[in-house]
Design a protein around this motif. Structure first.
Motif, PDB file in Angstrom:
ATOM      1  N   UNK A  90       0.828  -1.199   0.000  1.00 21.25           N
ATOM      2  CA  UNK A  90       0.000   0.000   0.000  1.00 21.25           C
ATOM      3  C   UNK A  90       0.865   1.253   0.000  1.00 21.25           C
ATOM      4  N   UNK A  91       1.959   1.220   0.757  1.00 20.52           N
ATOM      5  CA  UNK A  91       2.858   2.374   0.796  1.00 20.52           C
ATOM      6  C   UNK A  91       3.485   2.599  -0.578  1.00 20.52           C
ATOM      7  N   UNK A  92       3.954   1.532  -1.220  1.00 15.08           N
ATOM      8  CA  UNK A  92       4.568   1.654  -2.542  1.00 15.08           C
ATOM      9  C   UNK A  92       3.559   2.151  -3.564  1.00 15.08           C
ATOM     10  N   UNK A  93       2.349   1.661  -3.478  1.00 19.77           N
ATOM     11  CA  UNK A  93       1.316   2.068  -4.418  1.00 19.77           C
ATOM     12  C   UNK A  93       0.998   3.547  -4.251  1.00 19.77           C
ATOM     13  N   UNK A  94       0.878   4.002  -3.035  1.00 18.38           N
ATOM     14  CA  UNK A  94       0.560   5.411  -2.810  1.00 18.38           C
ATOM     15  C   UNK A  94       1.718   6.302  -3.253  1.00 18.38           C
ATOM     16  N   UNK A  95       2.942   5.828  -3.096  1.00 13.84           N
ATOM     17  CA  UNK A  95       4.102   6.595  -3.545  1.00 13.84           C
ATOM     18  C   UNK A  95       4.097   6.723  -5.062  1.00 13.84           C
ATOM     19  N   UNK A  96       3.811   5.639  -5.767  1.00 19.59           N
ATOM     20  CA  UNK A  96       3.754   5.677  -7.230  1.00 19.59           C
ATOM     21  C   UNK A  96       2.637   6.607  -7.683  1.00 19.59           C
ATOM     22  N   UNK A  97       1.480   6.496  -7.059  1.00 21.14           N
ATOM     23  CA  UNK A  97       0.370   7.374  -7.411  1.00 21.14           C
ATOM     24  C   UNK A  97       0.725   8.835  -7.165  1.00 21.14           C
ATOM     25  N   UNK A  98       1.432   9.110  -6.084  1.00 24.09           N
ATOM     26  CA  UNK A  98       1.845  10.474  -5.783  1.00 24.09           C
ATOM     27  C   UNK A  98       2.778  11.006  -6.859  1.00 24.09           C
ATOM     28  N   UNK A 113       3.016  10.017 -10.005  1.00 28.13           N
ATOM     29  CA  UNK A 113       2.247  10.206 -11.235  1.00 28.13           C
ATOM     30  C   UNK A 113       1.412  11.479 -11.153  1.00 28.13           C
ATOM     31  N   UNK A 114       0.790  11.705 -10.022  1.00 30.28           N
ATOM     32  CA  UNK A 114       0.002  12.923  -9.840  1.00 30.28           C
ATOM     33  C   UNK A 114       0.874  14.173  -9.948  1.00 30.28           C
ATOM     34  N   UNK A 115       2.058  14.129  -9.356  1.00 34.27           N
ATOM     35  CA  UNK A 115       2.975  15.269  -9.437  1.00 34.27           C
ATOM     36  C   UNK A 115       3.405  15.528 -10.875  1.00 34.27           C
ATOM     37  N   UNK A 116       3.716  14.466 -11.615  1.00 36.07           N
ATOM     38  CA  UNK A 116       4.099  14.623 -13.020  1.00 36.07           C
ATOM     39  C   UNK A 116       2.948  15.178 -13.842  1.00 36.07           C
ATOM     40  N   UNK A 117       1.738  14.719 -13.569  1.00 35.28           N
ATOM     41  CA  UNK A 117       0.567  15.218 -14.284  1.00 35.28           C
ATOM     42  C   UNK A 117       0.364  16.699 -14.009  1.00 35.28           C
ATOM     43  N   UNK A 118       0.544  17.102 -12.760  1.00 33.56           N
ATOM     44  CA  UNK A 118       0.414  18.521 -12.413  1.00 33.56           C
ATOM     45  C   UNK A 118       1.477  19.352 -13.119  1.00 33.56           C
ATOM     46  N   UNK A 119       2.718  18.856 -13.162  1.00 35.80           N
ATOM     47  CA  UNK A 119       3.787  19.562 -13.870  1.00 35.80           C
ATOM     48  C   UNK A 119       3.459  19.704 -15.347  1.00 35.80           C
ATOM     49  N   UNK A 120       2.894  18.645 -15.933  1.00 35.06           N
ATOM     50  CA  UNK A 120       2.530  18.678 -17.356  1.00 35.06           C
ATOM     51  C   UNK A 120       1.464  19.744 -17.593  1.00 35.06           C
ATOM     52  N   UNK A 121       0.451  19.769 -16.768  1.00 34.47           N
ATOM     53  CA  UNK A 121      -0.626  20.753 -16.926  1.00 34.47           C
ATOM     54  C   UNK A 121      -0.096  22.171 -16.716  1.00 34.47           C
ATOM     55  N   UNK A 122       0.781  22.352 -15.746  1.00 37.47           N
ATOM     56  CA  UNK A 122       1.333  23.677 -15.455  1.00 37.47           C
ATOM     57  C   UNK A 122       2.241  24.181 -16.568  1.00 37.47           C
ATOM     58  N   UNK A 123       2.876  23.282 -17.303  1.00 38.84           N
ATOM     59  CA  UNK A 123       3.806  23.691 -18.350  1.00 38.84           C
ATOM     60  C   UNK A 123       3.092  24.126 -19.621  1.00 38.84           C
ATOM     61  N   UNK A 124       1.790  23.996 -19.699  1.00 38.54           N
ATOM     62  CA  UNK A 124       1.055  24.406 -20.895  1.00 38.54           C
ATOM     63  C   UNK A 124       0.840  23.267 -21.862  1.00 38.54           C
ATOM     64  N   UNK A 125       1.266  22.065 -21.528  1.00 42.80           N
ATOM     65  CA  UNK A 125       1.020  20.916 -22.390  1.00 42.80           C
ATOM     66  C   UNK A 125       2.160  20.634 -23.351  1.00 42.80           C
ATOM     67  N   UNK A 126       1.869  19.738 -24.248  1.00 41.48           N
ATOM     68  CA  UNK A 126       2.846  19.261 -25.221  1.00 41.48           C
ATOM     69  C   UNK A 126       3.134  20.337 -26.252  1.00 41.48           C
ATOM     70  N   UNK A 127       4.394  20.673 -26.433  1.00 41.51           N
ATOM     71  CA  UNK A 127       4.797  21.647 -27.436  1.00 41.51           C
ATOM     72  C   UNK A 127       5.887  21.022 -28.301  1.00 41.51           C
ATOM     73  N   UNK A 128       5.555  20.666 -29.556  1.00 44.25           N
ATOM     74  CA  UNK A 128       6.566  20.050 -30.421  1.00 44.25           C
ATOM     75  C   UNK A 128       7.647  21.055 -30.809  1.00 44.25           C
ATOM     76  N   UNK A 129       8.848  20.557 -31.086  1.00 43.58           N
ATOM     77  CA  UNK A 129       9.963  21.404 -31.489  1.00 43.58           C
ATOM     78  C   UNK A 129       9.725  21.964 -32.880  1.00 43.58           C
ATOM     79  N   UNK A 130       9.222  21.129 -33.780  1.00 41.55           N
ATOM     80  CA  UNK A 130       9.001  21.531 -35.169  1.00 41.55           C
ATOM     81  C   UNK A 130       7.524  21.824 -35.390  1.00 41.55           C
ATOM     82  N   UNK A 131       7.243  22.790 -36.263  1.00 39.77           N
ATOM     83  CA  UNK A 131       5.846  23.159 -36.490  1.00 39.77           C
ATOM     84  C   UNK A 131       5.114  22.085 -37.303  1.00 39.77           C
ATOM     85  N   UNK A 132       3.797  22.257 -37.428  1.00 42.24           N
ATOM     86  CA  UNK A 132       2.956  21.247 -38.082  1.00 42.24           C
ATOM     87  C   UNK A 132       3.358  20.998 -39.526  1.00 42.24           C
ATOM     88  N   UNK A 133       3.726  22.040 -40.262  1.00 42.09           N
ATOM     89  CA  UNK A 133       4.085  21.885 -41.670  1.00 42.09           C
ATOM     90  C   UNK A 133       5.333  21.027 -41.836  1.00 42.09           C
TER      91      UNK A 133
END
Length: 85
Positions: free
Chosen positions: A3-11, A13-33
């Protein structure tokens, strides 16, 4: 203990998800064209590689097809389920 390991992994993942949302999302290096042109060129090269594998030298065809995939992935022409459309 599991249970401790599971909660640590979930924590983490949640932290990474928050960082992703805070960064503005996925931004590719090269444009669509650029990515579209590379994708189409890589697709054509893969078809040419398949032709070589079927009707010519299989080693040359394998090289062409592999190189096309490496170039496409190098330009970020890969499926990303986290990409914001």
């Amino acid at each position: 203990m599991a249970e401790h390991a599971r909660s640590t992994v979930e924590t983490v993942v949640d932290d990474l998800s928050d960082d992703y949302r805070d960064s503005g999302g996925y931004k590719p290096v090269f444009n669509d064209t650029v990515r579209t042109v590379i994708y189409v060129a890589s697709l054509a090269a893969s078809i040419v590689g398949l032709g070589f594998m079927m009707f010519g030298d299989a080693q040359v065809g394998g090289f062409i097809s592999t190189a096309a995939g490496v170039v496409a992935s190098g330009f970020g022409v890969a499926y990303n389920p986290l990409r914001n459309a």
